[in-house]
Design a protein around this motif. Structure first.
Motif, PDB file in Angstrom:
ATOM      1  N   ASN A  56       0.800  -1.227   0.000  1.00  6.95           N
ATOM      2  CA  ASN A  56       0.000   0.000   0.000  1.00  6.95           C
ATOM      3  C   ASN A  56       0.832   1.276   0.000  1.00  6.95           C
ATOM      4  OD1 ASN A  56      -2.475  -1.408   0.069  1.00  6.95           O
ATOM      5  ND2 ASN A  56      -2.336  -1.637   2.294  1.00  6.95           N
ATOM      6  N   GLN A  57       2.153   1.114   0.075  1.00  3.62           N
ATOM      7  CA  GLN A  57       3.022   2.290   0.102  1.00  3.62           C
ATOM      8  C   GLN A  57       3.367   2.740  -1.315  1.00  3.62           C
ATOM      9  OE1 GLN A  57       4.490   4.434   2.641  1.00  3.62           O
ATOM     10  NE2 GLN A  57       4.808   5.488   0.686  1.00  3.62           N
ATOM     11  N   MET A  84      18.326   4.527 -12.474  1.00  3.54           N
ATOM     12  CA  MET A  84      17.115   4.850 -11.721  1.00  3.54           C
ATOM     13  C   MET A  84      17.461   5.198 -10.285  1.00  3.54           C
ATOM     14  SD  MET A  84      13.632   2.680 -11.026  1.00  3.54           S
ATOM     15  CE  MET A  84      12.461   3.219  -9.767  1.00  3.54           C
ATOM     16  N   VAL A  85      16.924   6.320  -9.825  1.00  5.08           N
ATOM     17  CA  VAL A  85      17.008   6.678  -8.410  1.00  5.08           C
ATOM     18  C   VAL A  85      15.883   5.936  -7.697  1.00  5.08           C
ATOM     19  CG1 VAL A  85      17.000   8.518  -6.703  1.00  5.08           C
ATOM     20  CG2 VAL A  85      17.882   8.969  -9.006  1.00  5.08           C
ATOM     21  N   ALA A  86      16.243   5.026  -6.811  1.00  3.60           N
ATOM     22  CA  ALA A  86      15.246   4.241  -6.088  1.00  3.60           C
ATOM     23  C   ALA A  86      14.642   5.059  -4.953  1.00  3.60           C
ATOM     24  CB  ALA A  86      15.894   2.981  -5.513  1.00  3.60           C
ATOM     25  N   ASP A  87      13.366   4.849  -4.708  1.00  3.09           N
ATOM     26  CA  ASP A  87      12.697   5.499  -3.583  1.00  3.09           C
ATOM     27  C   ASP A  87      12.610   4.482  -2.449  1.00  3.09           C
ATOM     28  OD1 ASP A  87      11.174   6.904  -1.824  1.00  3.09           O
ATOM     29  OD2 ASP A  87       9.424   7.129  -3.123  1.00  3.09           O
ATOM     30  N   ILE A  88      13.467   4.634  -1.456  1.00  3.09           N
ATOM     31  CA  ILE A  88      13.459   3.687  -0.344  1.00  3.09           C
ATOM     32  C   ILE A  88      12.405   4.051   0.700  1.00  3.09           C
ATOM     33  CG2 ILE A  88      14.835   2.625   1.487  1.00  3.09           C
ATOM     34  CD1 ILE A  88      15.699   1.918  -1.406  1.00  3.09           C
ATOM     35  N   GLY A 114       5.566  10.657   0.795  1.00  6.56           N
ATOM     36  CA  GLY A 114       5.034  11.167   2.052  1.00  6.56           C
ATOM     37  C   GLY A 114       5.922  10.924   3.249  1.00  6.56           C
ATOM     38  N   ASN A 115       7.078  10.276   3.022  1.00  7.29           N
ATOM     39  CA  ASN A 115       7.960   9.931   4.138  1.00  7.29           C
ATOM     40  C   ASN A 115       9.318  10.618   4.079  1.00  7.29           C
ATOM     41  OD1 ASN A 115       6.052   8.117   5.253  1.00  7.29           O
ATOM     42  ND2 ASN A 115       6.715   6.522   3.845  1.00  7.29           N
ATOM     43  N   LYS A 116       9.451  11.629   3.247  1.00  6.54           N
ATOM     44  CA  LYS A 116      10.735  12.317   3.167  1.00  6.54           C
ATOM     45  C   LYS A 116      11.002  13.047   4.482  1.00  6.54           C
ATOM     46  CE  LYS A 116      13.428  15.548   0.334  1.00  6.54           C
ATOM     47  NZ  LYS A 116      14.549  14.630   0.135  1.00  6.54           N
ATOM     48  N   PRO A 117      12.139  12.785   5.124  1.00  9.03           N
ATOM     49  CA  PRO A 117      12.424  13.413   6.419  1.00  9.03           C
ATOM     50  C   PRO A 117      12.599  14.924   6.303  1.00  9.03           C
ATOM     51  CG  PRO A 117      14.345  12.215   5.614  1.00  9.03           C
ATOM     52  CD  PRO A 117      13.210  11.865   4.713  1.00  9.03           C
ATOM     53  N   GLU A 118      12.139  15.625   7.329  1.00 10.76           N
ATOM     54  CA  GLU A 118      12.256  17.081   7.362  1.00 10.76           C
ATOM     55  C   GLU A 118      13.376  17.538   8.292  1.00 10.76           C
ATOM     56  OE1 GLU A 118       8.483  18.801   8.248  1.00 10.76           O
ATOM     57  OE2 GLU A 118       7.489  17.957   6.471  1.00 10.76           O
TER      58      GLU A 118
END
Length: 253
Positions: A29-30, A77-81, A85-89
């Protein structure tokens, strides 16, 4: 006349640089969002390279690396680990997220494999894949090797090298290149020593390059130039490590 030549060169350069394309995919679901750069003149084997971001998430550095790799002829390809919505601030949030994946290597390996699947869909040869990563992403590159994902080689740029002592060391088939700042305070000597022992036990084909006067994050231009902070850009180390990666790929592919 000279001005015309310069402008023409800049114009050509703008259009020769590989363009990035958003790629939406999922892990259950992510939602995940990676970036693919397609080479205009592909490598003869259609080799592909996964780029794993540092602990703050997908950034300009990882995207530029993918573009540079595409300009060398590789599908990249730059992988999205972390996931949409989870990019740290903050560094505190980054530490928690990075720590989660380091403590849950199977989840980390799964996210890398999902990115590989997308890279193959984009045109890369599934038999000719490599993984590179920076800092947290360097750890991920090594995890791709530890997990025996279907990759020919991995490259860690100033990445963490440790793993849980309770984890079993199994044979590693992918070739491993570690590019390491000789003065990196975040990867202590004992961690380096244990990693090297792990590589020997795993019967891996591994190499490790040390770069003088380089600390953590030496490829990141936005890391500043103060080595006393533990993380700083070092142009010479950045250039030498990138060349080492290119030489490694010539051998690999």
């Amino acid at each position: 006349m000279k001005k015309t030549i310069i402008l023409f060169t800049l114009f050509v350069g703008m259009f020769s640089y590989a363009q990035l394309k958003n790629v939406d995919y999922t892990d259950d679901n992510q939602k995940l969002e990676g970036f693919v750069a397609t080479p205009k003149a592909p490598h003869s084997k259609k080799a592909g390279v996964i780029v794993i971001h540092a602990w703050m998430g997908i950034d300009d550095h990882s995207k530029e690396s993918a573009q540079d790799l595409a300009d060398l002829g590789y599908y990249a390809m730059v992988a999205d680990i972390y996931g949409v919505g989870n990019k740290p601030e903050s560094t505190a949030e980054a530490g928690k997220l990075a720590g989660y994946y380091k403590s849950n290597p199977l989840e980390y390996q799964k996210r890398i494999q999902l990115a590989i699947n997308e890279l193959v869909k984009a045109g890369a040869n599934e038999e000719e894949i490599a993984v590179i990563g920076y800092c947290f992403g360097g750890t991920g590159a090594i995890e791709a090797a530890r997990g025996n994902l279907k990759v020919k080689g991995v490259v860690s740029f100033h990445g963490g090298l440790g793993k849980d002592a309770n984890r079993e060391t199994t044979p590693i088939s992918a070739k491993v290149l570690v590019l390491h700042g000789a003065d990196d305070p975040y990867v202590p000597t004992v961690e380096v020593s244990k990693f090297q022992d792990e590589m020997r036990t795993a019967k891996a084909d591994w190499q490790m390059n040390y770069y003088a006067n380089a600390v953590h994050a030496f490829t990141h231009k936005d890391a500043g130039s103060d080595n006393s902070k533990g993380a700083a850009y070092n142009q010479l180390a950045a250039e030498r490590s990138w060349q080492a990666m290119k030489d490694f790929f010539v051998e690999l592919f």
